[in-house]
Design a protein around this motif. Structure first.
Motif, PDB file in Angstrom:
ATOM      1  N   MET A   1       0.836  -1.189   0.000  1.00  0.00           N
ATOM      2  CA  MET A   1       0.000   0.000   0.000  1.00  0.00           C
ATOM      3  C   MET A   1       0.877   1.247   0.000  1.00  0.00           C
ATOM      4  O   MET A   1       1.792   1.372   0.800  1.00  0.00           O
ATOM      5  CB  MET A   1      -0.892   0.009   1.237  1.00  0.00           C
ATOM      6  N   ASN A   2       0.593   2.177  -0.877  1.00  0.00           N
ATOM      7  CA  ASN A   2       1.311   3.426  -0.904  1.00  0.00           C
ATOM      8  C   ASN A   2       0.758   4.336   0.192  1.00  0.00           C
ATOM      9  O   ASN A   2      -0.442   4.539   0.312  1.00  0.00           O
ATOM     10  CB  ASN A   2       1.153   4.113  -2.271  1.00  0.00           C
ATOM     11  N   THR A   3       1.639   4.880   1.004  1.00  0.00           N
ATOM     12  CA  THR A   3       1.205   5.791   2.044  1.00  0.00           C
ATOM     13  C   THR A   3       1.744   7.175   1.768  1.00  0.00           C
ATOM     14  O   THR A   3       2.689   7.362   1.019  1.00  0.00           O
ATOM     15  CB  THR A   3       1.687   5.315   3.424  1.00  0.00           C
ATOM     16  N   CYS A   4       1.115   8.147   2.385  1.00  0.00           N
ATOM     17  CA  CYS A   4       1.586   9.515   2.223  1.00  0.00           C
ATOM     18  C   CYS A   4       1.446  10.217   3.560  1.00  0.00           C
ATOM     19  O   CYS A   4       0.820   9.716   4.486  1.00  0.00           O
ATOM     20  CB  CYS A   4       0.800  10.250   1.140  1.00  0.00           C
ATOM     21  N   ALA A   5       2.078  11.371   3.675  1.00  0.00           N
ATOM     22  CA  ALA A   5       2.057  12.105   4.938  1.00  0.00           C
ATOM     23  C   ALA A   5       1.961  13.583   4.638  1.00  0.00           C
ATOM     24  O   ALA A   5       2.387  14.054   3.582  1.00  0.00           O
ATOM     25  CB  ALA A   5       3.309  11.800   5.747  1.00  0.00           C
ATOM     26  N   ILE A   6       1.397  14.309   5.573  1.00  0.00           N
ATOM     27  CA  ILE A   6       1.318  15.754   5.441  1.00  0.00           C
ATOM     28  C   ILE A   6       2.609  16.356   5.970  1.00  0.00           C
ATOM     29  O   ILE A   6       3.204  15.834   6.921  1.00  0.00           O
ATOM     30  CB  ILE A   6       0.085  16.299   6.188  1.00  0.00           C
ATOM     31  N   THR A   7       3.095  17.421   5.355  1.00  0.00           N
ATOM     32  CA  THR A   7       4.330  18.063   5.801  1.00  0.00           C
ATOM     33  C   THR A   7       3.998  19.415   6.419  1.00  0.00           C
ATOM     34  O   THR A   7       3.222  20.196   5.866  1.00  0.00           O
ATOM     35  CB  THR A   7       5.314  18.255   4.638  1.00  0.00           C
ATOM     36  N   THR A   8       4.604  19.679   7.581  1.00  0.00           N
ATOM     37  CA  THR A   8       4.349  20.924   8.300  1.00  0.00           C
ATOM     38  C   THR A   8       5.664  21.533   8.762  1.00  0.00           C
ATOM     39  O   THR A   8       6.698  20.874   8.796  1.00  0.00           O
ATOM     40  CB  THR A   8       3.463  20.667   9.538  1.00  0.00           C
ATOM     41  N   ASP A   9       5.603  22.810   9.143  1.00  0.00           N
ATOM     42  CA  ASP A   9       6.792  23.456   9.705  1.00  0.00           C
ATOM     43  C   ASP A   9       6.775  23.291  11.222  1.00  0.00           C
ATOM     44  O   ASP A   9       5.993  22.511  11.776  1.00  0.00           O
ATOM     45  CB  ASP A   9       6.876  24.930   9.275  1.00  0.00           C
ATOM     46  N   ASP A  10       7.626  24.042  11.923  1.00  0.00           N
ATOM     47  CA  ASP A  10       7.773  23.869  13.363  1.00  0.00           C
ATOM     48  C   ASP A  10       6.567  24.346  14.171  1.00  0.00           C
ATOM     49  O   ASP A  10       6.496  24.135  15.375  1.00  0.00           O
ATOM     50  CB  ASP A  10       9.032  24.598  13.859  1.00  0.00           C
ATOM     51  N   THR A  11       5.614  25.019  13.527  1.00  0.00           N
ATOM     52  CA  THR A  11       4.397  25.446  14.227  1.00  0.00           C
ATOM     53  C   THR A  11       3.191  24.618  13.802  1.00  0.00           C
ATOM     54  O   THR A  11       2.067  24.941  14.140  1.00  0.00           O
ATOM     55  CB  THR A  11       4.099  26.928  13.958  1.00  0.00           C
ATOM     56  N   LEU A  12       3.423  23.551  13.029  1.00  0.00           N
ATOM     57  CA  LEU A  12       2.382  22.684  12.459  1.00  0.00           C
ATOM     58  C   LEU A  12       1.639  23.347  11.310  1.00  0.00           C
ATOM     59  O   LEU A  12       0.606  22.854  10.880  1.00  0.00           O
ATOM     60  CB  LEU A  12       1.393  22.198  13.515  1.00  0.00           C
ATOM     61  N   ARG A  13       2.148  24.463  10.802  1.00  0.00           N
ATOM     62  CA  ARG A  13       1.552  25.051   9.602  1.00  0.00           C
ATOM     63  C   ARG A  13       1.923  24.196   8.402  1.00  0.00           C
ATOM     64  O   ARG A  13       3.090  23.843   8.218  1.00  0.00           O
ATOM     65  CB  ARG A  13       2.036  26.486   9.377  1.00  0.00           C
ATOM     66  N   GLU A  14       0.929  23.846   7.605  1.00  0.00           N
ATOM     67  CA  GLU A  14       1.189  23.013   6.435  1.00  0.00           C
ATOM     68  C   GLU A  14       2.098  23.764   5.464  1.00  0.00           C
ATOM     69  O   GLU A  14       1.884  24.939   5.172  1.00  0.00           O
ATOM     70  CB  GLU A  14      -0.128  22.652   5.750  1.00  0.00           C
ATOM     71  N   THR A  15       3.132  23.094   4.969  1.00  0.00           N
ATOM     72  CA  THR A  15       4.107  23.758   4.104  1.00  0.00           C
ATOM     73  C   THR A  15       3.769  23.652   2.624  1.00  0.00           C
ATOM     74  O   THR A  15       4.341  24.364   1.806  1.00  0.00           O
ATOM     75  CB  THR A  15       5.516  23.169   4.334  1.00  0.00           C
ATOM     76  N   LEU A  16       2.851  22.756   2.276  1.00  0.00           N
ATOM     77  CA  LEU A  16       2.464  22.621   0.876  1.00  0.00           C
ATOM     78  C   LEU A  16       1.787  23.897   0.393  1.00  0.00           C
ATOM     79  O   LEU A  16       0.886  24.421   1.057  1.00  0.00           O
ATOM     80  CB  LEU A  16       1.511  21.440   0.706  1.00  0.00           C
ATOM     81  N   ARG A  17       2.201  24.385  -0.766  1.00  0.00           N
ATOM     82  CA  ARG A  17       1.581  25.584  -1.320  1.00  0.00           C
ATOM     83  C   ARG A  17       0.313  25.192  -2.067  1.00  0.00           C
ATOM     84  O   ARG A  17       0.332  24.314  -2.927  1.00  0.00           O
ATOM     85  CB  ARG A  17       2.552  26.296  -2.263  1.00  0.00           C
ATOM     86  N   HIS A  18      -0.781  25.833  -1.722  1.00  0.00           N
ATOM     87  CA  HIS A  18      -2.072  25.507  -2.328  1.00  0.00           C
ATOM     88  C   HIS A  18      -2.313  26.440  -3.513  1.00  0.00           C
ATOM     89  O   HIS A  18      -2.684  27.600  -3.348  1.00  0.00           O
ATOM     90  CB  HIS A  18      -3.191  25.629  -1.298  1.00  0.00           C
ATOM     91  N   GLY A  19      -2.083  25.925  -4.722  1.00  0.00           N
ATOM     92  CA  GLY A  19      -2.182  26.761  -5.908  1.00  0.00           C
ATOM     93  C   GLY A  19      -0.954  27.634  -6.045  1.00  0.00           C
ATOM     94  O   GLY A  19       0.154  27.256  -5.642  1.00  0.00           O
ATOM     95  N   ASN A  20      -1.128  28.830  -6.564  1.00  0.00           N
ATOM     96  CA  ASN A  20      -0.011  29.762  -6.720  1.00  0.00           C
ATOM     97  C   ASN A  20      -0.509  31.180  -6.481  1.00  0.00           C
ATOM     98  O   ASN A  20      -1.693  31.407  -6.235  1.00  0.00           O
ATOM     99  CB  ASN A  20       0.626  29.618  -8.109  1.00  0.00           C
ATOM    100  N   SER A  21       0.422  32.141  -6.540  1.00  0.00           N
ATOM    101  CA  SER A  21       0.059  33.526  -6.222  1.00  0.00           C
ATOM    102  C   SER A  21      -1.001  34.071  -7.178  1.00  0.00           C
ATOM    103  O   SER A  21      -1.823  34.903  -6.788  1.00  0.00           O
ATOM    104  CB  SER A  21       1.304  34.421  -6.249  1.00  0.00           C
ATOM    105  N   GLY A  22      -0.990  33.604  -8.416  1.00  0.00           N
ATOM    106  CA  GLY A  22      -1.981  34.070  -9.380  1.00  0.00           C
ATOM    107  C   GLY A  22      -3.339  33.423  -9.217  1.00  0.00           C
ATOM    108  O   GLY A  22      -4.377  34.018  -9.561  1.00  0.00           O
TER     109      GLY A  22
END
Length: 294
Positions: A1-22
């Motif tokens: 089974m392929n697993t995945c995980a969420i990535t966060t910084d030291d405050t638990l803020r998700e680091t993945l960028r959702h979309g882009n600035s535009g």
């Protein structure tokens, strides 16, 4: 089974960028069951999040609240709110995450009158139940948005039109009649929680006491316990051990250091204690984990 995980910084803020600035919008057709330990762990983001349960059932933790979401229900999670998802079996939860500025630019009349008040005063989350007419309407619009993303093509304009329709319904049914002191309290507690987490992340290799962790946020030991339990449902010391284990697991998979060296470098008093805690958390020994990740 392929697993995945969420990535966060030291405050638990998700680091993945959702979309882009535009175009700060992203669609995620996620199954909780495919994540490590069958959960999307604690995280927060400045963006707004809407989801529905298309298959199975999901459990969402927001502060001290446990929200059970059966198939057909949905959820809005406000900006900056710590949350976590769990599942006991396959649970497909298509979701969208987008910046409030996609609805209207900051400082514009639309933002100040219709967007900001919901973010600031309406609460940490809103459940959508198809038995309630206005919530059913939001779920139907969500389904249209998901379908539009899966179809691909030039869907940005149509997506924003549907987001505005959905937001209009949410705004009309949000309780904005008071300053909602509980929400301000939650934000203040979250800031202190993040301060203590940051202190743990910076000093986990050292011998840390509950008193030192509490002092980093200028609170008492009992307040520190309450803030951690309210925010992420574990004690500060339990979180410290969990974080040490995560750092040890990273070293096991990326270095050839001995188990005893890794135990010492991640703040454990003995390799025997480290191995016991590691097995409790990962359900395998450190060496077994290393072989699995090789």
């Amino acid at each position: 089974m392929n697993t995945c995980a969420i990535t966060t910084d030291d405050t638990l803020r998700e680091t993945l960028r959702h979309g882009n600035s535009g175009y700060p919008f992203a669609y995620y057709p996620e199954n909780i069951w495919q994540f490590d330990f069958h959960r999307i762990d604690w995280h927060w983001h400045h963006e707004l999040e809407f989801l529905s349960v298309a298959e199975g059932a999901a459990l969402c933790l927001v502060g001290t609240d446990k929200i059970e979401l059966p198939k057909g229900c949905g959820l809005f999670i406000n900006s900056g709110i710590l949350h976590r998802f769990e599942a006991q079996s396959s649970a497909f939860i298509p979701n969208i995450v987008f910046s409030p500025t996609l609805l209207a630019p900051e400082k514009s009349l639309i933002y100040e009158k219709y967007v900001y008040p919901v973010i600031k005063f309406s609460g940490a989350y809103q459940i959508f139940d198809p038995q309630t007419e206005w919530q059913k309407q939001i779920l139907q619009i969500l389904t249209q948005i998901f379908t539009m993303q899966e179809a691909g093509g030039n869907n940005e304009l149509g997506t924003v039109q549907l987001l505005l329709q959905m937001w209009d319904i949410l705004f009309c049914h949000s309780d904005l009649s008071s300053d909602s002191p509980d929400i301000h309290h939650l934000s203040h507690q979250q800031a202190r929680l993040q301060t203590m987490m940051q202190y743990i992340h910076d000093h986990y290799m050292e011998e840390l006491s509950l008193e030192e962790i509490a002092a980093s946020a200028s609170v008492s030991k009992s307040s520190a316990l309450h803030i951690f339990q309210s925010g992420i449902r574990i004690s500060p010391v339990a979180y410290l051990i969990q974080y040490r284990l995560m750092q040890a697991a990273e070293q096991l998979s990326t270095t050839k250091k001995s188990v005893s060296s890794i135990a010492e470098e991640t703040g454990f008093t003995s390799s025997g204690y480290f191995c016991r805690k590691f097995r409790q958390h990962y359900h395998m020994s450190p060496n077994e984990y290393r072989k699995k990740k090789a």
